[in-house]
Write an enzyme that holds these catalytic residues in place. Structure first.
Site, PDB file in Angstrom:
ATOM      1  N   LEU A  84       0.839  -1.198   0.000  1.00  0.00           N
ATOM      2  CA  LEU A  84       0.000   0.000   0.000  1.00  0.00           C
ATOM      3  C   LEU A  84       0.871   1.245   0.000  1.00  0.00           C
ATOM      4  O   LEU A  84       1.909   1.279   0.660  1.00  0.00           O
ATOM      5  CB  LEU A  84      -0.860   0.024   1.272  1.00  0.00           C
ATOM      6  CG  LEU A  84      -1.975  -1.005   1.373  1.00  0.00           C
ATOM      7  CD1 LEU A  84      -2.581  -0.994   2.763  1.00  0.00           C
ATOM      8  CD2 LEU A  84      -3.039  -0.721   0.328  1.00  0.00           C
ATOM      9  N   LYS A 118      -5.393  -0.666  10.041  1.00  0.00           N
ATOM     10  CA  LYS A 118      -4.226  -1.308   9.414  1.00  0.00           C
ATOM     11  C   LYS A 118      -3.529  -2.113  10.501  1.00  0.00           C
ATOM     12  O   LYS A 118      -2.885  -1.560  11.386  1.00  0.00           O
ATOM     13  CB  LYS A 118      -3.293  -0.252   8.824  1.00  0.00           C
ATOM     14  CG  LYS A 118      -2.159  -0.903   8.090  1.00  0.00           C
ATOM     15  CD  LYS A 118      -1.409   0.065   7.233  1.00  0.00           C
ATOM     16  CE  LYS A 118      -0.402  -0.696   6.382  1.00  0.00           C
ATOM     17  NZ  LYS A 118       0.446  -1.594   7.145  1.00  0.00           N
ATOM     18  N   LYS A 293     -10.087   1.951   1.029  1.00  0.00           N
ATOM     19  CA  LYS A 293     -10.170   1.293  -0.284  1.00  0.00           C
ATOM     20  C   LYS A 293     -11.428   1.778  -1.002  1.00  0.00           C
ATOM     21  O   LYS A 293     -12.496   1.841  -0.380  1.00  0.00           O
ATOM     22  CB  LYS A 293     -10.282  -0.226  -0.118  1.00  0.00           C
ATOM     23  CG  LYS A 293      -9.074  -0.852   0.528  1.00  0.00           C
ATOM     24  CD  LYS A 293      -9.258  -2.339   0.767  1.00  0.00           C
ATOM     25  CE  LYS A 293      -8.127  -2.819   1.641  1.00  0.00           C
ATOM     26  NZ  LYS A 293      -8.283  -4.201   2.063  1.00  0.00           N
ATOM     27  N   CYS A 412      41.596   6.138  19.990  1.00  0.00           N
ATOM     28  CA  CYS A 412      40.516   5.156  19.865  1.00  0.00           C
ATOM     29  C   CYS A 412      40.181   4.538  21.227  1.00  0.00           C
ATOM     30  O   CYS A 412      41.089   4.070  21.924  1.00  0.00           O
ATOM     31  CB  CYS A 412      40.951   4.072  18.887  1.00  0.00           C
ATOM     32  SG  CYS A 412      39.854   2.658  18.839  1.00  0.00           S
TER      33      CYS A 412
END
Ligand code: 5U1
Length: 674
Positions: A84, A118, A293, A412
């Protein structure tokens, strides 16, 4: 031979049990007590155990699951499963409605829409042949999915045999498998009590349950199903609207949501969106929006599709959930390539169905731009500076932030090597490529690869084992491995261990170019490694070269030169290199390329268009042999642009910048100058 009275009894039991299943799981209206249901179920099980010929494919006893599969097989859907398009704003819904009206040429009047929630579950397709459930599959990529028939059979809301009549010979029903919120809570309580992992949200629980190779596990999970459409067979339904499709599905025994409606026009859509939005929390299942729809099927046909989505439907999504929390600290993660990513550690917050504890801040510039600081209040991670913790400043009347702006560490955090951040790049990196634990596996894999040290048999899995068991920290450790240690590794026989040791031994005899490439210096690929080896000749010279000296090498520009210098300046890398040499890694000594006349030394040329006689590669080789460099683009540092036929934008750029433009003849003249 089966006694027909027994057959009849089994048939009656099947029908009766499924009738109660439908009443309980689909209509939510139980018709008999649980104990009575169990008695019927056990009677059918006992009959089938005694007379296996009684087992029919629609028997409810199949709902308890079948022995595990080895893998899922993939199946092609009869009709592709669509996706959709989404709308987030009212304007997008209006645009959808306008496109619909334009598509059906409806100048005046409004369109009726079938609307429903939905579901936040998993889309599946159920295939029925002559009314019998024969196959079920996940959506997959829409065209093909995974066959999960045995798992879907365990879901009691899915009919194994269709009720009613008038179904097409083959019918595909589309819908969503999900777990109700209350069932999800109960499942998690059980998981907790058993000391097993809890699920993050109902959707994950449903997905995890459906993707089990052992359907007996699925059978123990409280899944349900809602139908919302028809694939194959849709053409033979004798209905005119989406709403009627849903009524037919319900009559055939499928659960359809009671939250569906038919509404008119934009106003109807927006009212429904608002109504469901208000009731969202109290619905028994999770939803992430609503679906609209076009109700009339003839109009759906007329509108058709764009790529995989119908023009006649849209999902109107709810806005993403937001939650407010606090930044506890900002850590730095070092990736496999040494890339350093700042990560905000958050006060855990439950949002969108998951507990969020970390948020990536992408890179240092991004952190600065958003000015995220420790102690800040964030909406997942949009910063709220007005709530930043403050303290009195030097001037008593002014407050200053308690925490300083974020800055990446200069070394680091994983290995203590220097951090490099090229001026024009967003990402800072650890330079301890050979040594840093975060980069170890990647570095070893590259070191052993075919074009580097070519250690046959040292693949991903083995590297993983060697690093995880602490046997290998850097490439130099490979040369200390012995037969007993290797043969003791999982999945490693004596013979393989011997072969690997032989390959490691053979790799000691290498070439300078391979060795440089194997170090895994950023921006140094195979060709650059070869250029460096050819032009510098020895490791000592490579180590001694500064950026300017390195840029004398053809094809080496400022970026490569900076990477090489940063890598070799890092003491951790230097000790690994020393250890490799001490372990016996060697290559034939060679002098830097013979020094002949170098008329183009220090010059940068760009080639463009087709030269009359020289091919591009030939021209490049001649220029490099004469000490020049060939660059890919024209800049103010270009000395000459060599232009042939159909020269394009590079020629224009040269003219714009006032760079000398020469032809092949003039190039040849330059090459022979001394
Ligand atoms: N409720 C609902 N969800 N859903 C998803 N209806 C619905 N329809 C869909 C999809 C993908 O597709 C049809 C429009 C074909």
């Amino acid at each position: 031979m089966l006694d027909s009275a027994i057959e009849q009894r089994a048939a009656w039991l099947r029908a009766e049990i499924e009738r109660h299943n439908h009443a309980y799981y689909v209509l939510d209206a139980p018709t008999i007590p649980d104990a009575e249901y169990d008695r019927l179920f056990r009677e059918l099980q006992a009959l089938e155990a005694e007379f296996p010929a009684l087992r029919t494919p629609d028997s409810p006893t199949l709902r308890v699951g079948a022995p595990p599969l080895k893998e899922f097989t993939s199946v092609t859907h009869g009709v592709p499963m669509l996706s959709l398009n989404n709308a987030f704003e009212e304007a997008e819904v209006r645009a959808f409605d306008a496109r619909v009206r334009e598509g059906i040429e409806l100048a005046n009047g409004e369109v009726d829409y079938a609307v429903e929630p939905k579901f936040d579950g998993l889309a599946i397709s159920l295939t029925y042949r002559h009314g019998l459930f024969v196959r079920g599959a996940t959506r997959g990529d829409g065209a093909t999915g995974e066959e999960v028939t045995a798992n879907l059979r365990t879901i009691r809301a899915i009919p194994l045999r269709l009720a009613g009549e008038g179904w097409p010979e083959t019918l595909e029903v589309r819908g969503e498998v999900l777990m109700l919120k209350a069932e999800f809570e109960r499942l998690n309580t059980r998981q907790r009590e058993k000391g097993e992992k809890e699920f993050a949200n109902p959707r994950n629980a449903a997905a995890g349950s459906l993707r089990q190779l052992d359907s007996r596990i699925t059978a123990g999970r409280p899944l349900t199903f809602f139908a919302y459409g028809v694939g194959l067979g849709a053409g033979s339904l004798k209905v005119a609207t989406q709403d009627e499709v849903m009524q037919v599905l319900a009559a055939w025994g499928f659960p359809v949501t009671a939250e569906r409606r038919v509404v008119r026009g934009i106003a109807g859509l927006m009212d429904y969106f608002a109504e469901i939005g208000v009731r969202r929390k109290s619905l028994p299942f999770d939803i992430d929006g609503v679906v609209y729809k076009v109700n009339r099927l003839a109009w759906q046909d007329q509108l058709g599709f764009v790529s995989r989505a119908p023009r006649w439907a849209v999902a109107h999504k709810f806005p993403a959930e937001e939650a407010i929390t606090q930044v506890l600290s900002i850590d730095v993660q070092v990736g496999r390539t040494g890339a350093m990513t700042p990560v905000a550690r958050l006060q855990p917050v439950f949002v969108g169905g998951v507990t969020v504890t970390n948020a990536t801040l992408h890179n240092e510039d991004e952190v600065r731009r958003k000015d995220v600081r420790v102690g800040d209040t964030v909406i997942v991670v949009a910063v709220m500076p007005e709530q930043r913790p403050m303290r009195p400043g030097r001037d008593l009347f002014e407050l200053e932030p308690l925490h300083p702006p974020f800055a990446l560490p200069t070394v680091c955090p994983e290995c203590g090597s220097a951090v490099e951040k090229p001026a024009d790049e967003a990402i800072a990196r650890c330079t301890g490529g050979l040594y840093c634990p975060a980069q170890r596996k990647q570095a070893l894999w590259h070191f052993a690869s075919r074009r580097a040290m070519d250690i046959e048999g040292l693949g991903d899995k083995l590297i993983e084992q060697l690093v995880d068991t602490g046997l290998v920290h850097s490439p130099a450790d490979l040369y200390r491995l012995d037969l007993a240690t290797l043969a003791g590794l999982e999945r490693m026989g004596e013979k393989s261990a011997q072969n690997l040791l032989a390959a490691i031994e053979a790799s000691k005899k290498s070439s300078f170019a391979r060795f440089i490439y194997a170090l895994g210096i950023r921006n140094v690929g195979e060709t650059t490694a070869r250029d460096l080896a050819r032009h510098l000749g020895t490791l000592d010279k490579l180590i001694a070269a500064d950026e300017a000296a390195l840029q004398e090498v053809p094809e080496v520009g400022p970026v490569v030169a900076a990477s090489v210098v940063a890598f070799l300046k890092e003491p951790h890398n230097r000790s690994v290199i020393d250890a490799l040499l001490a372990a016996g890694v060697h290559w034939p000594e060679s002098e830097p390329e013979a020094a002949g006349p170098r008329p183009l030394a220090g010059k940068t040329l760009v080639l463009t268009g087709t030269l009359p006689t020289l091919k591009r590669d030939e021209a490049k080789a001649l220029i490099e042999a004469a000490g020049g460099k060939v660059a890919g683009s024209v800049s103010k540092n270009t000395d000459y642009v060599v232009a042939g036929e159909e020269a394009g934008s590079k020629l224009e750029k040269a003219q714009e910048l006032g760079v000398a433009v020469i032809d092949e003849g003039q190039l040849r003249a330059l090459l022979t100058e001394n």
